[in-house]
Design a protein around this motif. Structure first.
Motif, PDB file in Angstrom:
ATOM      1  N   SER A 275     -30.628  -8.113 -50.208  1.00 23.67           N
ATOM      2  CA  SER A 275     -29.210  -7.807 -50.387  1.00 23.67           C
ATOM      3  C   SER A 275     -28.369  -8.945 -49.848  1.00 23.67           C
ATOM      4  CB  SER A 275     -28.836  -6.500 -49.698  1.00 23.67           C
ATOM      5  OG  SER A 275     -27.485  -6.207 -50.008  1.00 23.67           O
ATOM      6  N   ALA A 276     -27.962  -9.831 -50.745  1.00 23.90           N
ATOM      7  CA  ALA A 276     -27.141 -10.962 -50.315  1.00 23.90           C
ATOM      8  C   ALA A 276     -25.717 -10.541 -50.043  1.00 23.90           C
ATOM      9  CB  ALA A 276     -27.162 -12.049 -51.384  1.00 23.90           C
ATOM     10  N   GLU A 277     -25.199  -9.588 -50.852  1.00 24.42           N
ATOM     11  CA  GLU A 277     -23.816  -9.185 -50.605  1.00 24.42           C
ATOM     12  C   GLU A 277     -23.514  -7.705 -50.802  1.00 24.42           C
ATOM     13  OE1 GLU A 277     -21.427 -11.885 -53.056  1.00 24.42           O
ATOM     14  OE2 GLU A 277     -21.876 -10.747 -54.852  1.00 24.42           O
ATOM     15  N   HIS A 278     -24.309  -6.950 -51.513  1.00 25.14           N
ATOM     16  CA  HIS A 278     -23.929  -5.567 -51.814  1.00 25.14           C
ATOM     17  C   HIS A 278     -24.170  -4.590 -50.667  1.00 25.14           C
ATOM     18  CE1 HIS A 278     -24.387  -6.441 -56.420  1.00 25.14           C
ATOM     19  NE2 HIS A 278     -23.356  -7.047 -55.884  1.00 25.14           N
ATOM     20  N   GLY A 279     -25.010  -4.954 -49.710  1.00 22.28           N
ATOM     21  CA  GLY A 279     -25.296  -4.049 -48.600  1.00 22.28           C
ATOM     22  C   GLY A 279     -26.567  -3.232 -48.849  1.00 22.28           C
TER      23      GLY A 279
ATOM     24  N   GLY B   2     -18.640  -9.986 -50.494  1.00 22.64           N
ATOM     25  CA  GLY B   2     -18.763 -11.413 -50.811  1.00 22.64           C
ATOM     26  C   GLY B   2     -17.801 -11.809 -51.916  1.00 22.64           C
TER      27      GLY B   2
END
Lengths: 480, 480
Positions: B430-434, B157
């Motif tokens: 987890s919005a962006e880190h996975g 992201g």
């Protein structure tokens, strides 16, 4: 044959018993409009047309068909251009129409999102969203008839792709009925969610071969109140592409459409709409219909004027007009729409939807038109479209007095010649319309073995009984 | 145990024989930097680290590992935050580092595209692209170390997502080595290509569990020469979200960043960078770092000034400063970056990366901070991040004098409390880190059965021997 008829009759009875007669159409006259494609080129038939009103009814329909050994051709607004929603095995396929599953579940302007059922008609959806001051950017010719589930299943393109992306980029979440009748519940409105493999991507553009999309959550943006529309005349397609590059830089992400048209566009549009005003005098080799749009503090008229001043001073644009009202902008867009109708008036013709890398587009069109002219000297090529995306509709019109099978042969020949040039340019034979059944053979013959194996493995993993839309995109079981 | 050591030693020898000693590291000291995660929280080990220089060498490495029964943990710049690239079964896993597969194959400004190998460092790639007047929008803290293959594998992201989307939306094509050693050749630079199911989507965000991405074709845009950056003071996070909505409308698609920071940000930044100038006097409850950018004819300074005039007149923004130079803009961004370093200086802490629907973000942060304060009264919550995307990093800092296992227990407790509130808001953990290995248990415990079955089916279809990154995202074989 009599046996086969009995089997179909039994299946119809079973479907009605299991699903109720309200959901099941079996009369040929009632089924006709679902069995004929958008252009009217093909009329097929089906065991039945199922018209569920809810996700639970879709799940029940899927289970009934699986039990009966019938396969399912999902259908939205039936506006597809590649026969993806028309049965090719009428005695063992049902059409599942999403047209009655058409509620708007929520529109949330504060969240920039909406949740809508698959059967919503695109233009109705856009209007309801505009009423809340918001905008759903997907825009295409069929928007008064096509339905959002079909748009997602075909990853529809349209005129605003260069700014907002294909349908894939507008989707936040999906609800899908799977082959085992379970429901994939993924109607999130989160803008960012990175929890592992993004399964919904599989269903976008799958043309109904992996499951039945029953609802979609979509991204909204603020409504662009300010729109500047201009019709520009240029010396060549090459100049149009140079102009596009400059507009991308000068107008940044505010350019929302950039459509190329040849001079023939005006003749074709006039053939369909004789009273259509043509606002540019003279006859130039190339035209561009360009739109800049924005909301809030953005002054799009000022931007358009400064942009045109620059490119006219530099001689890149030789003539042009900026629409001074919404009505005038609308009449400029009517030229673009009318040229499609004008082509239809000249009889059946070879329609294409190809893309090549942007830097090669002008040379591609030149080579392709030359190859067609050499192979089919009596035909007329007309190339137009979303050139900013490297996407051109290069159509070929046979002489109007050529009819029947001879006409079909010319159309087939034109397609073959065109696709050979597409291959030379490593282009795509389907930039936006999809594969369906119409382009399946051309798709499969170009499919690398690695990719084919992977497609087959995914299909078997997600739809192990090949229940959904067999014969669409791939011929996997050899009997579709 | 001796046997196990012998097996590892034999595997090392076999790998060296099959792949050549240049490709294979086996010394613990050489392998250490590949086996330790970015934060230094975890140090693992591996049978070997393989460092291929070409796609063919990756394919050879995959085949060798498959034959030897070793599984493969792919690794880019090893900057991941969820242990997706760190082995969890050191005696049967190898790390395959893409760092030497790092050429830029092409940058084509006329096509708005580039083709780059997986091992390219993001900032080097961005610089090379900027030299051609073009821009690759992906921007994140680790960009001096992370590599594009890892960015794609994790669907990274960053700060520009609100305008340009996650990494997924920046990818035009992929080259991937599959489990059978064949190469998925999909490095197209076509902007539009709708030929059936888009298989490349599967590999984006899969964290190396389905194949090894060896090269990527990416979208470029014109370089945004004009940037306006402002630091704004507000009365609350709620006001910050109202401001975001207004900025989306007023500044349209030209807003490129909108980062929320609490007052504590300045203290944290100063702890890491004592000389950092803080350009806003006074102590306000909430701050926003906002950026508008554009190229060509766009006057971003004028737009920013008119925007701020409006929102300050309306009392939504109570104080603010617009950077008057690139250096000043840079120092504003240093506050945002410094607050991360400042947190690290306070010792290990609970880092999160959650998202909720935008309209619920302020209430979510309030509820979550209250729950943490109640459960862990000695801890400090610090909430900041990409609030325009509904994405907040809500971190929890234990008292600095709490050490060892007691500290770990507090961190675990904070995560548990936070995730319960995330669940109430139907948010994402987890919005962006996975997911990696760090969030696997929390991911799996929230995974609906339908989705789990589908994920497992796809994994088995694409990677039938579970060769790639077992134990990452899902525990499928029970032995990872």
């Amino acid at each position: 044959m009599a046996d086969q008829h009995n089997v179909v009759a039994e299946h119809r009875l079973s479907l009605q018993e299991r699903l109720g007669s309200d959901m099941v159409l079996t009369e040929a006259s009632e089924m006709l409009r679902y069995c004929r494609d958008w252009h009217g080129d093909v009329t097929s038939a089906a065991v039945a047309v199922l018209r569920p009103r809810s996700t639970a009814e879709v799940a029940a329909a899927v289970t009934a068909c699986r039990v009966l050994g019938l396969s399912i051709v999902p259908q939205g607004g039936n506006t597809g251009l590649v026969l993806g929603g028309i049965p090719d095995a009428p005695e063992r396929q049902v059409i599942l129409s999403l047209e009655r599953l058409n509620r708007i579940r929520t529109i949330d302007a504060d969240d920039f999102s909406a949740v809508v059922e698959a059967g919503c008609i695109l233009s109705e959806l856009k209007d309801a969203i505009a009423d809340k001051g918001m905008f759903f950017p997907l825009a295409l010719g069929a928007q008064g008839s096509c339905r959002i589930g079909g748009n997602v299943s075909t990853n529809a393109g349209g005129i605003n792709v260069l700014r907002y992306g294909m349908t894939r980029e507008l989707v936040l979440g999906l609800e899908v009925v799977l082959a085992d009748g379970t429901i994939f519940e993924g109607l999130s409105t989160l803008r960012k969610d990175n929890r592992g493999i993004d399964l919904k991507q599989l269903f976008i553009g799958a043309e109904g071969t992996l499951g039945i999309i029953t609802a979609v959550s979509i991204k909204l943006t603020p409504y662009p109140d300010h729109v500047a529309t201009a019709l520009l005349a240029l010396a060549s397609l090459d100049d149009a592409i140079t102009l596009y590059r400059r507009a991308r830089r000068d107008c940044c992400d505010l350019m929302s459409a950039f459509e190329f048209m040849p001079p023939l566009a005006f003749d074709l549009a006039r053939e369909a709409m004789p009273d259509l005003p043509i606002p540019i005098a003279g006859d130039y080799p190339a035209y561009v219909l360009m739109e800049i749009s924005g909301s809030g503090l953005i002054d799009v008229n000022d931007l358009m004027e400064r942009f045109l001043e620059g490119v006219m001073t530099d001689g890149l644009v030789v003539d042009g007009t900026i629409a001074s009202s919404q009505a005038q902008a609308r009449s400029l867009w009517l030229i673009r729409e009318g040229m499609n109708e004008g082509q239809a008036k000249r009889g059946s013709h070879m329609r294409s939807d190809v893309s090549v890398p942007l830097s090669k587009l002008a040379s591609f069109v030149s080579d392709a038109e030359a190859a067609i002219s050499q192979a089919l000297p009596d035909c007329i090529s007309v190339s137009y479209g979303h050139v900013g995306d490297g996407n051109v509709h290069l159509n070929v019109l046979p002489p109007t007095d050529l009819l029947g099978e001879a006409r079909d042969q010319v159309i087939y020949k034109a397609k073959t010649v065109l696709n050979e040039v597409v291959d030379l340019y490593q282009g795509s034979i389907s930039a936006e319309h999809g594969i369906g059944r119409l382009k399946r053979a051309d798709f499969e013959s170009r499919l690398p073995d690695t990719r084919r194996k992977l497609l087959a493995a995914v299909k078997h993993a997600v739809d192990p009984h090949l229940l959904f839309n067999p014969g669409c995109q791939l011929n996997l079981n050899g009997i579709s």
